[in-house]
Design a protein around this motif. Structure first.
Motif, mmCIF file in Angstrom:
data_model
loop_
_atom_site.group_PDB
_atom_site.id
_atom_site.type_symbol
_atom_site.label_atom_id
_atom_site.label_comp_id
_atom_site.label_asym_id
_atom_site.label_seq_id
_atom_site.Cartn_x
_atom_site.Cartn_y
_atom_site.Cartn_z
ATOM 1 N N SER A 77 1.671 6.858 -5.253
ATOM 2 C CA SER A 77 1.272 7.318 -6.416
ATOM 3 C C SER A 77 0.027 7.838 -6.471
ATOM 4 O O SER A 77 -0.461 8.654 -7.337
ATOM 5 N N THR A 116 2.055 -2.372 6.121
ATOM 6 C CA THR A 116 2.513 -2.225 4.731
ATOM 7 C C THR A 116 2.102 -1.083 4.119
ATOM 8 O O THR A 116 2.325 -0.690 2.679
ATOM 9 N N ALA A 117 1.230 0.048 4.912
ATOM 10 C CA ALA A 117 0.867 1.281 4.415
ATOM 11 C C ALA A 117 2.008 2.316 4.428
ATOM 12 O O ALA A 117 1.955 3.460 3.795
ATOM 13 N N GLU A 157 1.156 2.265 -3.185
ATOM 14 C CA GLU A 157 -0.345 2.846 -3.857
ATOM 15 C C GLU A 157 -0.380 4.344 -3.185
ATOM 16 O O GLU A 157 -0.949 4.980 -4.105
ATOM 17 N N ALA A 158 0.004 4.495 -2.050
ATOM 18 C CA ALA A 158 -0.206 5.790 -1.297
ATOM 19 C C ALA A 158 0.688 6.771 -2.114
ATOM 20 O O ALA A 158 0.087 7.904 -2.403
ATOM 21 N N GLU A 162 0.701 -1.192 0.059
ATOM 22 C CA GLU A 162 -0.064 0.001 -0.027
ATOM 23 C C GLU A 162 0.728 1.469 -0.006
ATOM 24 O O GLU A 162 0.409 2.252 -0.457
ATOM 25 N N PHE A 163 1.885 1.116 0.589
ATOM 26 C CA PHE A 163 2.650 2.586 0.802
ATOM 27 C C PHE A 163 3.137 2.982 -0.747
ATOM 28 O O PHE A 163 3.349 4.264 -0.967
ATOM 29 N N TYR A 183 -5.250 3.195 5.428
ATOM 30 C CA TYR A 183 -4.930 1.942 4.758
ATOM 31 C C TYR A 183 -5.434 0.772 6.224
ATOM 32 O O TYR A 183 -5.441 0.918 7.338
#
Lengths: 389, 318, 544
Positions: free
Chosen positions: A287, C368-369, A284-285, A281-282, C363
């Protein structure tokens, strides 16, 4: 601790004056080395001086960044001075090859820095990893200072063919009467150097492409992936033979051909490990935040895939090294009269049928280095897998 | 089964496509040859007439795509053209050489693969024991050695010092089967040592990878014997990677023999390839490369198909 | 449940100590626990992550995971000390007299073998019954556990069976040798609430029928109060409190237990109904698909300033896809998203910096965020630099401000890496990163479901406080109705890609409900030992 130290002025705070005096002494030594040798050629002396300055600045900056202890400083200073002392004792040879001397000095310092910096990790390393590290160190030092150590010239014919081991020729002479010991030292420099350059090329190409494919996905990934699939569908040794037949076996073409073929494997790995990171997710965050491709690759993905890539570098280096030696052994790699371990085995193979092991020494040298690198990589992988935070 | 059938068909189609592209690349490489091929082959002294005649004989005066099609069709019919070095039919040359190479590969595979897989399973079963560590260090060392180093050490120890096996593997068709095996012992042993290490390490890693999974813990908590856990619970799920590495090493056995054949002067395809490269006998190099590449592609294809077939999720769709 | 069925002591652990290894050093993780279990008794082990409950459960089988070891105490099982027993001795007990039911049945069944083969393995290998007998026994148990098609389901592979059914099949497998003791390790945690009910009732039924002793491990006090006769509350490898279920629920002795019981009682002050002003975000007739698989069908909803809209549904309901559509990660095949009355570009790459800044996301998995290789200062500082152009000292000052806002001490945390933070602290950093952009709307995707209940509650309170102070709007995606009750102003209930009901909280939560909302609401376990019985009775009554 680390934080406050790095904020200090360069030189740290452990024993600033010792380190500064030592560094000044080395700087002076380098200057003398250059002025002594390149007075004849103004341009190269200027470039050399610039290089020397640059090197001192880099070394000092790096030194100021690491966590300092008096013991660590002593190690760095002692090792460096020892090298300088050795160089002064063999002043004739050292001053005849200033680049080798300087390169060797830089290496000694880098190794000393690294040893001090990573001492905690190193202390816990198993015997096999220590063995590997020492082997690599010796090889690199020998490669760097080959002309200083070697008793004769690389292609110099100094005796009759196939002389036995003696005081003059430690390991005898080869099929043309060149000194075997000298050839082995130079061979290490050539083979290791070319293999290293090839691996670097493979990593730059394959690593970048792999990162791009993972970060951009879509058609970029498709095109890169499919082309690599095709390239990998042909056995690389055969492919290399085929291409080298056509383009010839000069050193640049060797580096280019093997580098590109090997880049396919690096691509696969780089893409696979980056993919594991890209789905997190990081990324994704980042982008979603609107970060550009380059930022995402450099700041989000790369730091997280460094450990497997470093390990892969070791493994790929071994592979390239063996590959190159094999080609040379077949007479299709590094061409004579350049010394090279693979072709040395081939040239002197006749001796083996008489039970003489001299021709096996270059092969053993190859084996020793790859074993060493493999041991270090094994330890590194073990550590990296145990250090999941 | 339809899903699996579809996937297998897809892989087969992809494999054929790959073969086609590979042939295109091998053909194209020669096209890229700098300068005039005929001029280079015939030397500087060649007159324009001889060059033209040479070109006509080899069909080099046709445009590239036509030549490619002709070349491909000839190849498919087993007509590989003639060697430039000695004017012999290449197919004749290849046939016997390929046979020899496959013989050597088969001897090595028969020794190495069962041994490697069982050693890998044993190492996984007794992991972190002295046996495992010893085997790990040994295999790590073995894969670090250049093949010719292993080969020469074997020659010195088994060939010269102990005089057990011939140092030069000169085989021909008249020899009996066991005589051939005896003469190929050293090259086969060399290759066995090399792939043994690879296959063993991968087998061990594939199984150990699975040992952390919950269903293995479940099996242990069901009170099953360690042997049964490895064979019945870990192995079926580790099949795909093991099959993959086994088949890839088979491919290596066929393709990677080049060096070993040269060391032992074994009359195989690899030796022919190296000789032809040295003589710049381009048609033979092309033909050998194609045969090697095709073997490699087909074996890779086999690995792909077998690992699809060993996946229970695909084998028994919802 | 009553004293008559509870017999002699079957398991007696005394002074149990377990060590775990990290960085090559052994640390004690269970500090001398005593556990006593009688025949036919169900003991609940409850605690948050790191309490050592699973470790203790496994120790009851004489088992320690890799990297753990039993370092002290005794584990007497029916006269044998498992802590000292030989490997062979342990193996003969495991599976035959003590059995285990794992958290994720999908992972704990071997994908390569049929269910019934895995069932028969223990009885056959332990020499308890021949294969044919074991098979017919399996079918009988499958029937008792109310698995559909009990005659045939065993001949399927694990991936061909749904999660709730697998969990029941695993319970059957544990029962195969009619063990004296079964360890249930969070058997329903991975399931949806509506499936959880079926599994809970099936497990309870079978344990009662065979009068098997059981250790039931969970983090959910409401679930354990349905299952257990006695409860042990654990924390950091120590016993906090032990007692009969009913007594503990009604009159807890320790503060920690009271906290656990009080969890889920947090309620935000009811906000006024939304004004007639323009919604901050409007989703209009959106349909979306992953490739060719449709996930959302014609969904519309509004989010107003300073309000919290909870989107609730079970797995596969399309609630997370909603978030992906709004953030622009998955452009919808139909429909439009409006922000502040203006259409928002559907693909996030076409949105400008300001559009991106105003809409932030938090998230589910804080692990993983955030990038494990960046310090907290970089994680929070980057949006400041990127959106607001803050650099150097300004940036650091603002990062410190934000850290204070999320209740982390700036001096202590600003230079840390995520690996040096707990789960709750990581989630706080994620919140700070979202706040750094100075957004108007934050999408919270299951932000509390990976956290322990007490930590989750703190996060909810923090989010609520931030909303009050900064006037943020939240879109809160969750499967947990307790969270919805706590924080929502409006509720959107989703099922299989469609909205089944939406409206202000009071309206949705009070009858009459939509059928699915009713099912969802009634399936949430309550802290009442009779809740499951009553519910099953109710549903029985309705079906009759």
């Amino acid at each position: 601790m680390t934080m406050t130290m790095s904020k200090e002025a360069f030189g740290g705070n452990a024993s600033p004056w010792v380190s500064r005096i030592a560094m000044a002494a080395i700087h002076f030594f380098i200057l003398v080395l250059f002025l002594q040798n390149v007075t004849a050629d103004t341009w190269s002396s200027i470039i050399g001086l610039l290089f020397a300055h640059l090197y001192s600045v880099v070394a000092l900056t790096y030194w100021s960044r690491i966590e300092r202890t008096p013991a660590g400083d002593t190690v760095v200073v002692a090792l460096t001075l020892e090298f300088v002392l050795v160089a002064i004792i063999f002043w004739d040879r050292a001053s005849a090859w200033p680049w080798s001397t300087m390169f060797g000095l830089a290496l000694v310092q880098i190794c000393a820095f690294a040893a001090v910096r990573y001492w905690k990790e190193l202390r816990g390393a198993p015997a096999s990893a220590w063995f590997g590290l020492i082997v690599i160190l010796i090889y690199v030092m020998v490669a760097a200072t080959a002309p200083i150590i070697a008793p004769f010239g690389e292609t110099e014919i100094v005796g009759s063919e196939y002389d036995v081991w003696s005081n003059k020729h430690l390991l005898g002479t080869d099929n043309l009467g060149r000194d075997m010991f000298t050839r082995i030292i130079y061979g290490g420099r050539n083979t290791v150097g070319i293999a290293f350059a090839t691996t670097v090329l493979a990593f730059v190409l394959g690593g970048l492409a792999g990162l791009l494919a993972a970060a951009m996905r879509g058609w970029v990934d498709q095109i890169l992936g499919r082309s690599v699939d095709i390239l990998m569908a042909i056995p690389s040794f055969i492919f290399a033979l085929l291409i080298l037949t056509i383009v010839g076996t000069s050193v640049p073409s060797l580096i280019l051909v093997i580098g590109i073929l090997d880049a396919t494997r690096v691509f696969r790995l780089a893409r696979a490990v980056s993919m594991n990171v890209v789905v997190l997710e990081f990324v994704e965050a980042a982008s979603l935040r609107g970060e550009g491709l380059w930022w995402i690759i450099r700041s989000e993905i790369l730091p997280n895939i460094l450990p497997p890539l470093v390990a892969e570098f070791g493994l790929r280096f071994c592979f390239v090294f063996l590959f190159l030696s094999s080609l040379s052994f077949l007479g299709l790699g590094i061409q004579p009269p350049t010394a090279d371990w693979g072709s040395m085995v081939r040239d002197n193979a006749t001796l083996i049928t008489y039970g003489d092991i001299t021709p096996l020494l270059p092969a053993a040298a190859i084996a020793l280095l790859t074993v060493g690198v493999n041991f270090v990589v094994d330890w590194f992988l073990h550590k990296a897998s145990g250090l999941k935070d | 089964m339809s899903q699996i059938g579809k996937m297998v068909a897809q892989r087969l189609a992809l494999g054929l496509l790959t073969l086609f592209i590979v042939s295109l690349i091998i053909f194209g490489c020669v096209e890229l040859l700098p300068g005039n091929f005929a001029q280079e082959m015939l030397g500087r002294g060649a007159t324009p007439e001889t060059v033209a005649a040479f070109n006509r004989e080899l069909g080099l005066d046709l445009p590239p795509h036509e030549r490619y099609v002709n070349w491909l069709f000839d190849m498919l019919q087993g007509d590989f053209g003639r060697s430039l070095a000695n004017q012999r039919e290449i197919s004749e040359l290849l046939g016997i050489r390929l046979q020899n190479t496959l013989f050597l590969a088969a001897v090595a595979a028969v020794i190495a693969i069962p041994l490697a897989v069982s050693l890998g399973i044993l190492a996984a079963l007794y992991r972190d024991s002295i046996f495992d560590r010893g085997v790990n260090a040994m295999t790590l060392t073995a894969i670090s050695f250049p093949e010719f180093f292993v080969a020469y050490v074997l020659i010195i120890v088994l060939g010269v010092t102990l005089n057990l096996f011939p140092a030069i593997s000169n085989i021909s068709e008249e020899l009996g089967f066991w005589e051939k095996v005896y003469r190929t012992a050293l090259p086969a042993l060399t290759m066995t040592l090399v792939i043994l290490a690879y296959v063993m390490r991968m087998t061990r890693a594939a199984i150990i990878n699975l040992l952390a999974s919950p269903y293995i813990e479940m099996a242990r908590l069901k009170g099953l014997r360690p042997g049964r856990i490895i064979l019945k619970h870990a192995l079926p799920n580790a099949l795909a990677p093991i099959i993959n590495v086994v088949v890839l090493n088979l491919a290596y056995l066929v393709v990677g023999v080049v060096l070993v054949e040269v060391v032992f002067v074994y009359p195989g395809l690899g030796q022919l390839l190296v000789d032809s490269v040295a003589k710049r006998d381009i048609p033979v190099v092309q033909a050998c490369s194609l045969v090697f590449a095709a073997t490699y592609v087909l074996l890779n294809l086999l690995a792909d198909v077998l690992s699809i077939m060993s996946n229970p999720r695909l084998l028994h769709p919802r | 449940m009553n004293d008559a069925t509870i017999g002699e002591v079957i398991l007696d652990m005394r002074g149990l100590r377990i060590e775990g290894r990290s960085d090559e050093i052994w640390h004690e993780i269970v500090h001398g626990i005593d556990v006593t279990l009688h025949r036919g008794e169900v003991l609940g082990l409850i605690g948050e992550s790191g309490a050592g409950k699973s470790t203790i459960g496994l120790a009851a089988m004489g088992f320690a995971r890799d990297g753990c070891r039993i370092s002290g105490g005794s584990i007497m099982f029916d006269g044998v000390d498992l802590a000292k027993a030989s490997d062979d001795g342990l193996r003969q007990l495991r599976g035959s007299r003590i059995a285990y039911v794992a958290q994720s049945a999908a992972a704990a069944f071997n994908p390569a073998h049929k269910l019934i083969d895995q069932y028969c393995e223990a009885p056959v290998q332990h020499g308890i019954m021949p294969r044919a007998e074991a098979e017919s026994d399996a079918i009988d148990l499958y029937r008792r556990l109310q698995l559909p098609g009990p005659d045939t389901i065993g001949f399927r592979y694990p991936h061909q069976v749904s999660g709730g059914q697998l969990q029941r099949a695993m319970t059957a497998m544990a029962m195969a040798c009619r063990p004296d003791l079964i360890v249930f390790d969070e058997p329903t945690t991975a399931l949806d609430v509506t499936t959880q009910i079926e599994v809970l009732s099936a497990i309870r039924e079978i344990v009662r029928q065979f009068n098997t002793a059981a250790i039931y491990i969970t983090h959910d006090l409401a679930v354990v109060s349905q299952m257990a006769d006695r409860i042990m509350v654990l924390r950091h490898g120590n016993l906090v409190e032990e007692g009969e279920t009913r007594g503990m629920i009604e009159d807890p002795q320790k503060d920690y237990t009271r906290d656990l019981l009080a969890v889920r009682t947090f309620r935000k002050d009811t906000a006024d109904s939304p004004g007639a002003d323009m919604p901050l975000l409007r989703v209009e007739g959106v349909s979306a698909a992953y490739g060719k698989v449709p996930v959302l069908y014609d969904v519309s909803m509004d989010i107003h300033r300073k309000r919290t809209v909870a989107v609730v549904g079970e797995s596969g309901s399309g609630k997370s896809t909603m978030a992906r559509v709004i953030t622009g990660l998955l452009p919808p095949s139909q429909g439009q998203v409006f922000y502040d009355g203006l259409p928002l570009p559907l693909d996030h790459r076409k949105r400008n910096k300001d559009e991106k800044r105003r809409l932030q996301m938090i998230y589910q998995m804080p692990d993983t965020a955030i990038n494990p290789r960046q310090r907290v200062s970089a994680i929070i500082g980057r949006p400041l630099e990127f959106y607001l152009g803050l650099r150097g000292a300004d940036r650091t000052a603002r990062v410190r401000e934000l850290l204070e806002m999320i209740e982390l001490d700036p001096d202590e945390f600003i230079d840390r890496y995520p690996g040096e933070l707990s789960g709750g602290q990581k989630q706080r950093v994620c919140i700070a990163r979202a706040l750094a952009a100075e957004p108007e709307l934050i999408i919270c995707d299951e932000v509390t479901s990976a956290l322990d209940q007490l930590v989750a509650e703190e996060i909810l309170k923090l989010l609520q406080r931030l909303q009050d102070e900064l006037g943020l709007a939240y879109m809160f995606i969750t499967h947990d109705l307790a969270t919805v009750r706590a924080i929502a102003d409006e509720i959107v209930v989703m099922l299989q890609g469609k909205i089944v009901e939406q409206g202000p909280k009071q309206q949705v939560l009070s009858p009459p409900h939509h059928e699915y909302t009713e099912l969802l609401l009634s399936s949430v376990p309550e802290m009442d030992p009779d809740w499951l019985d009553n519910l099953l009775d109710d549903r029985q009554g309705e079906n009759a």
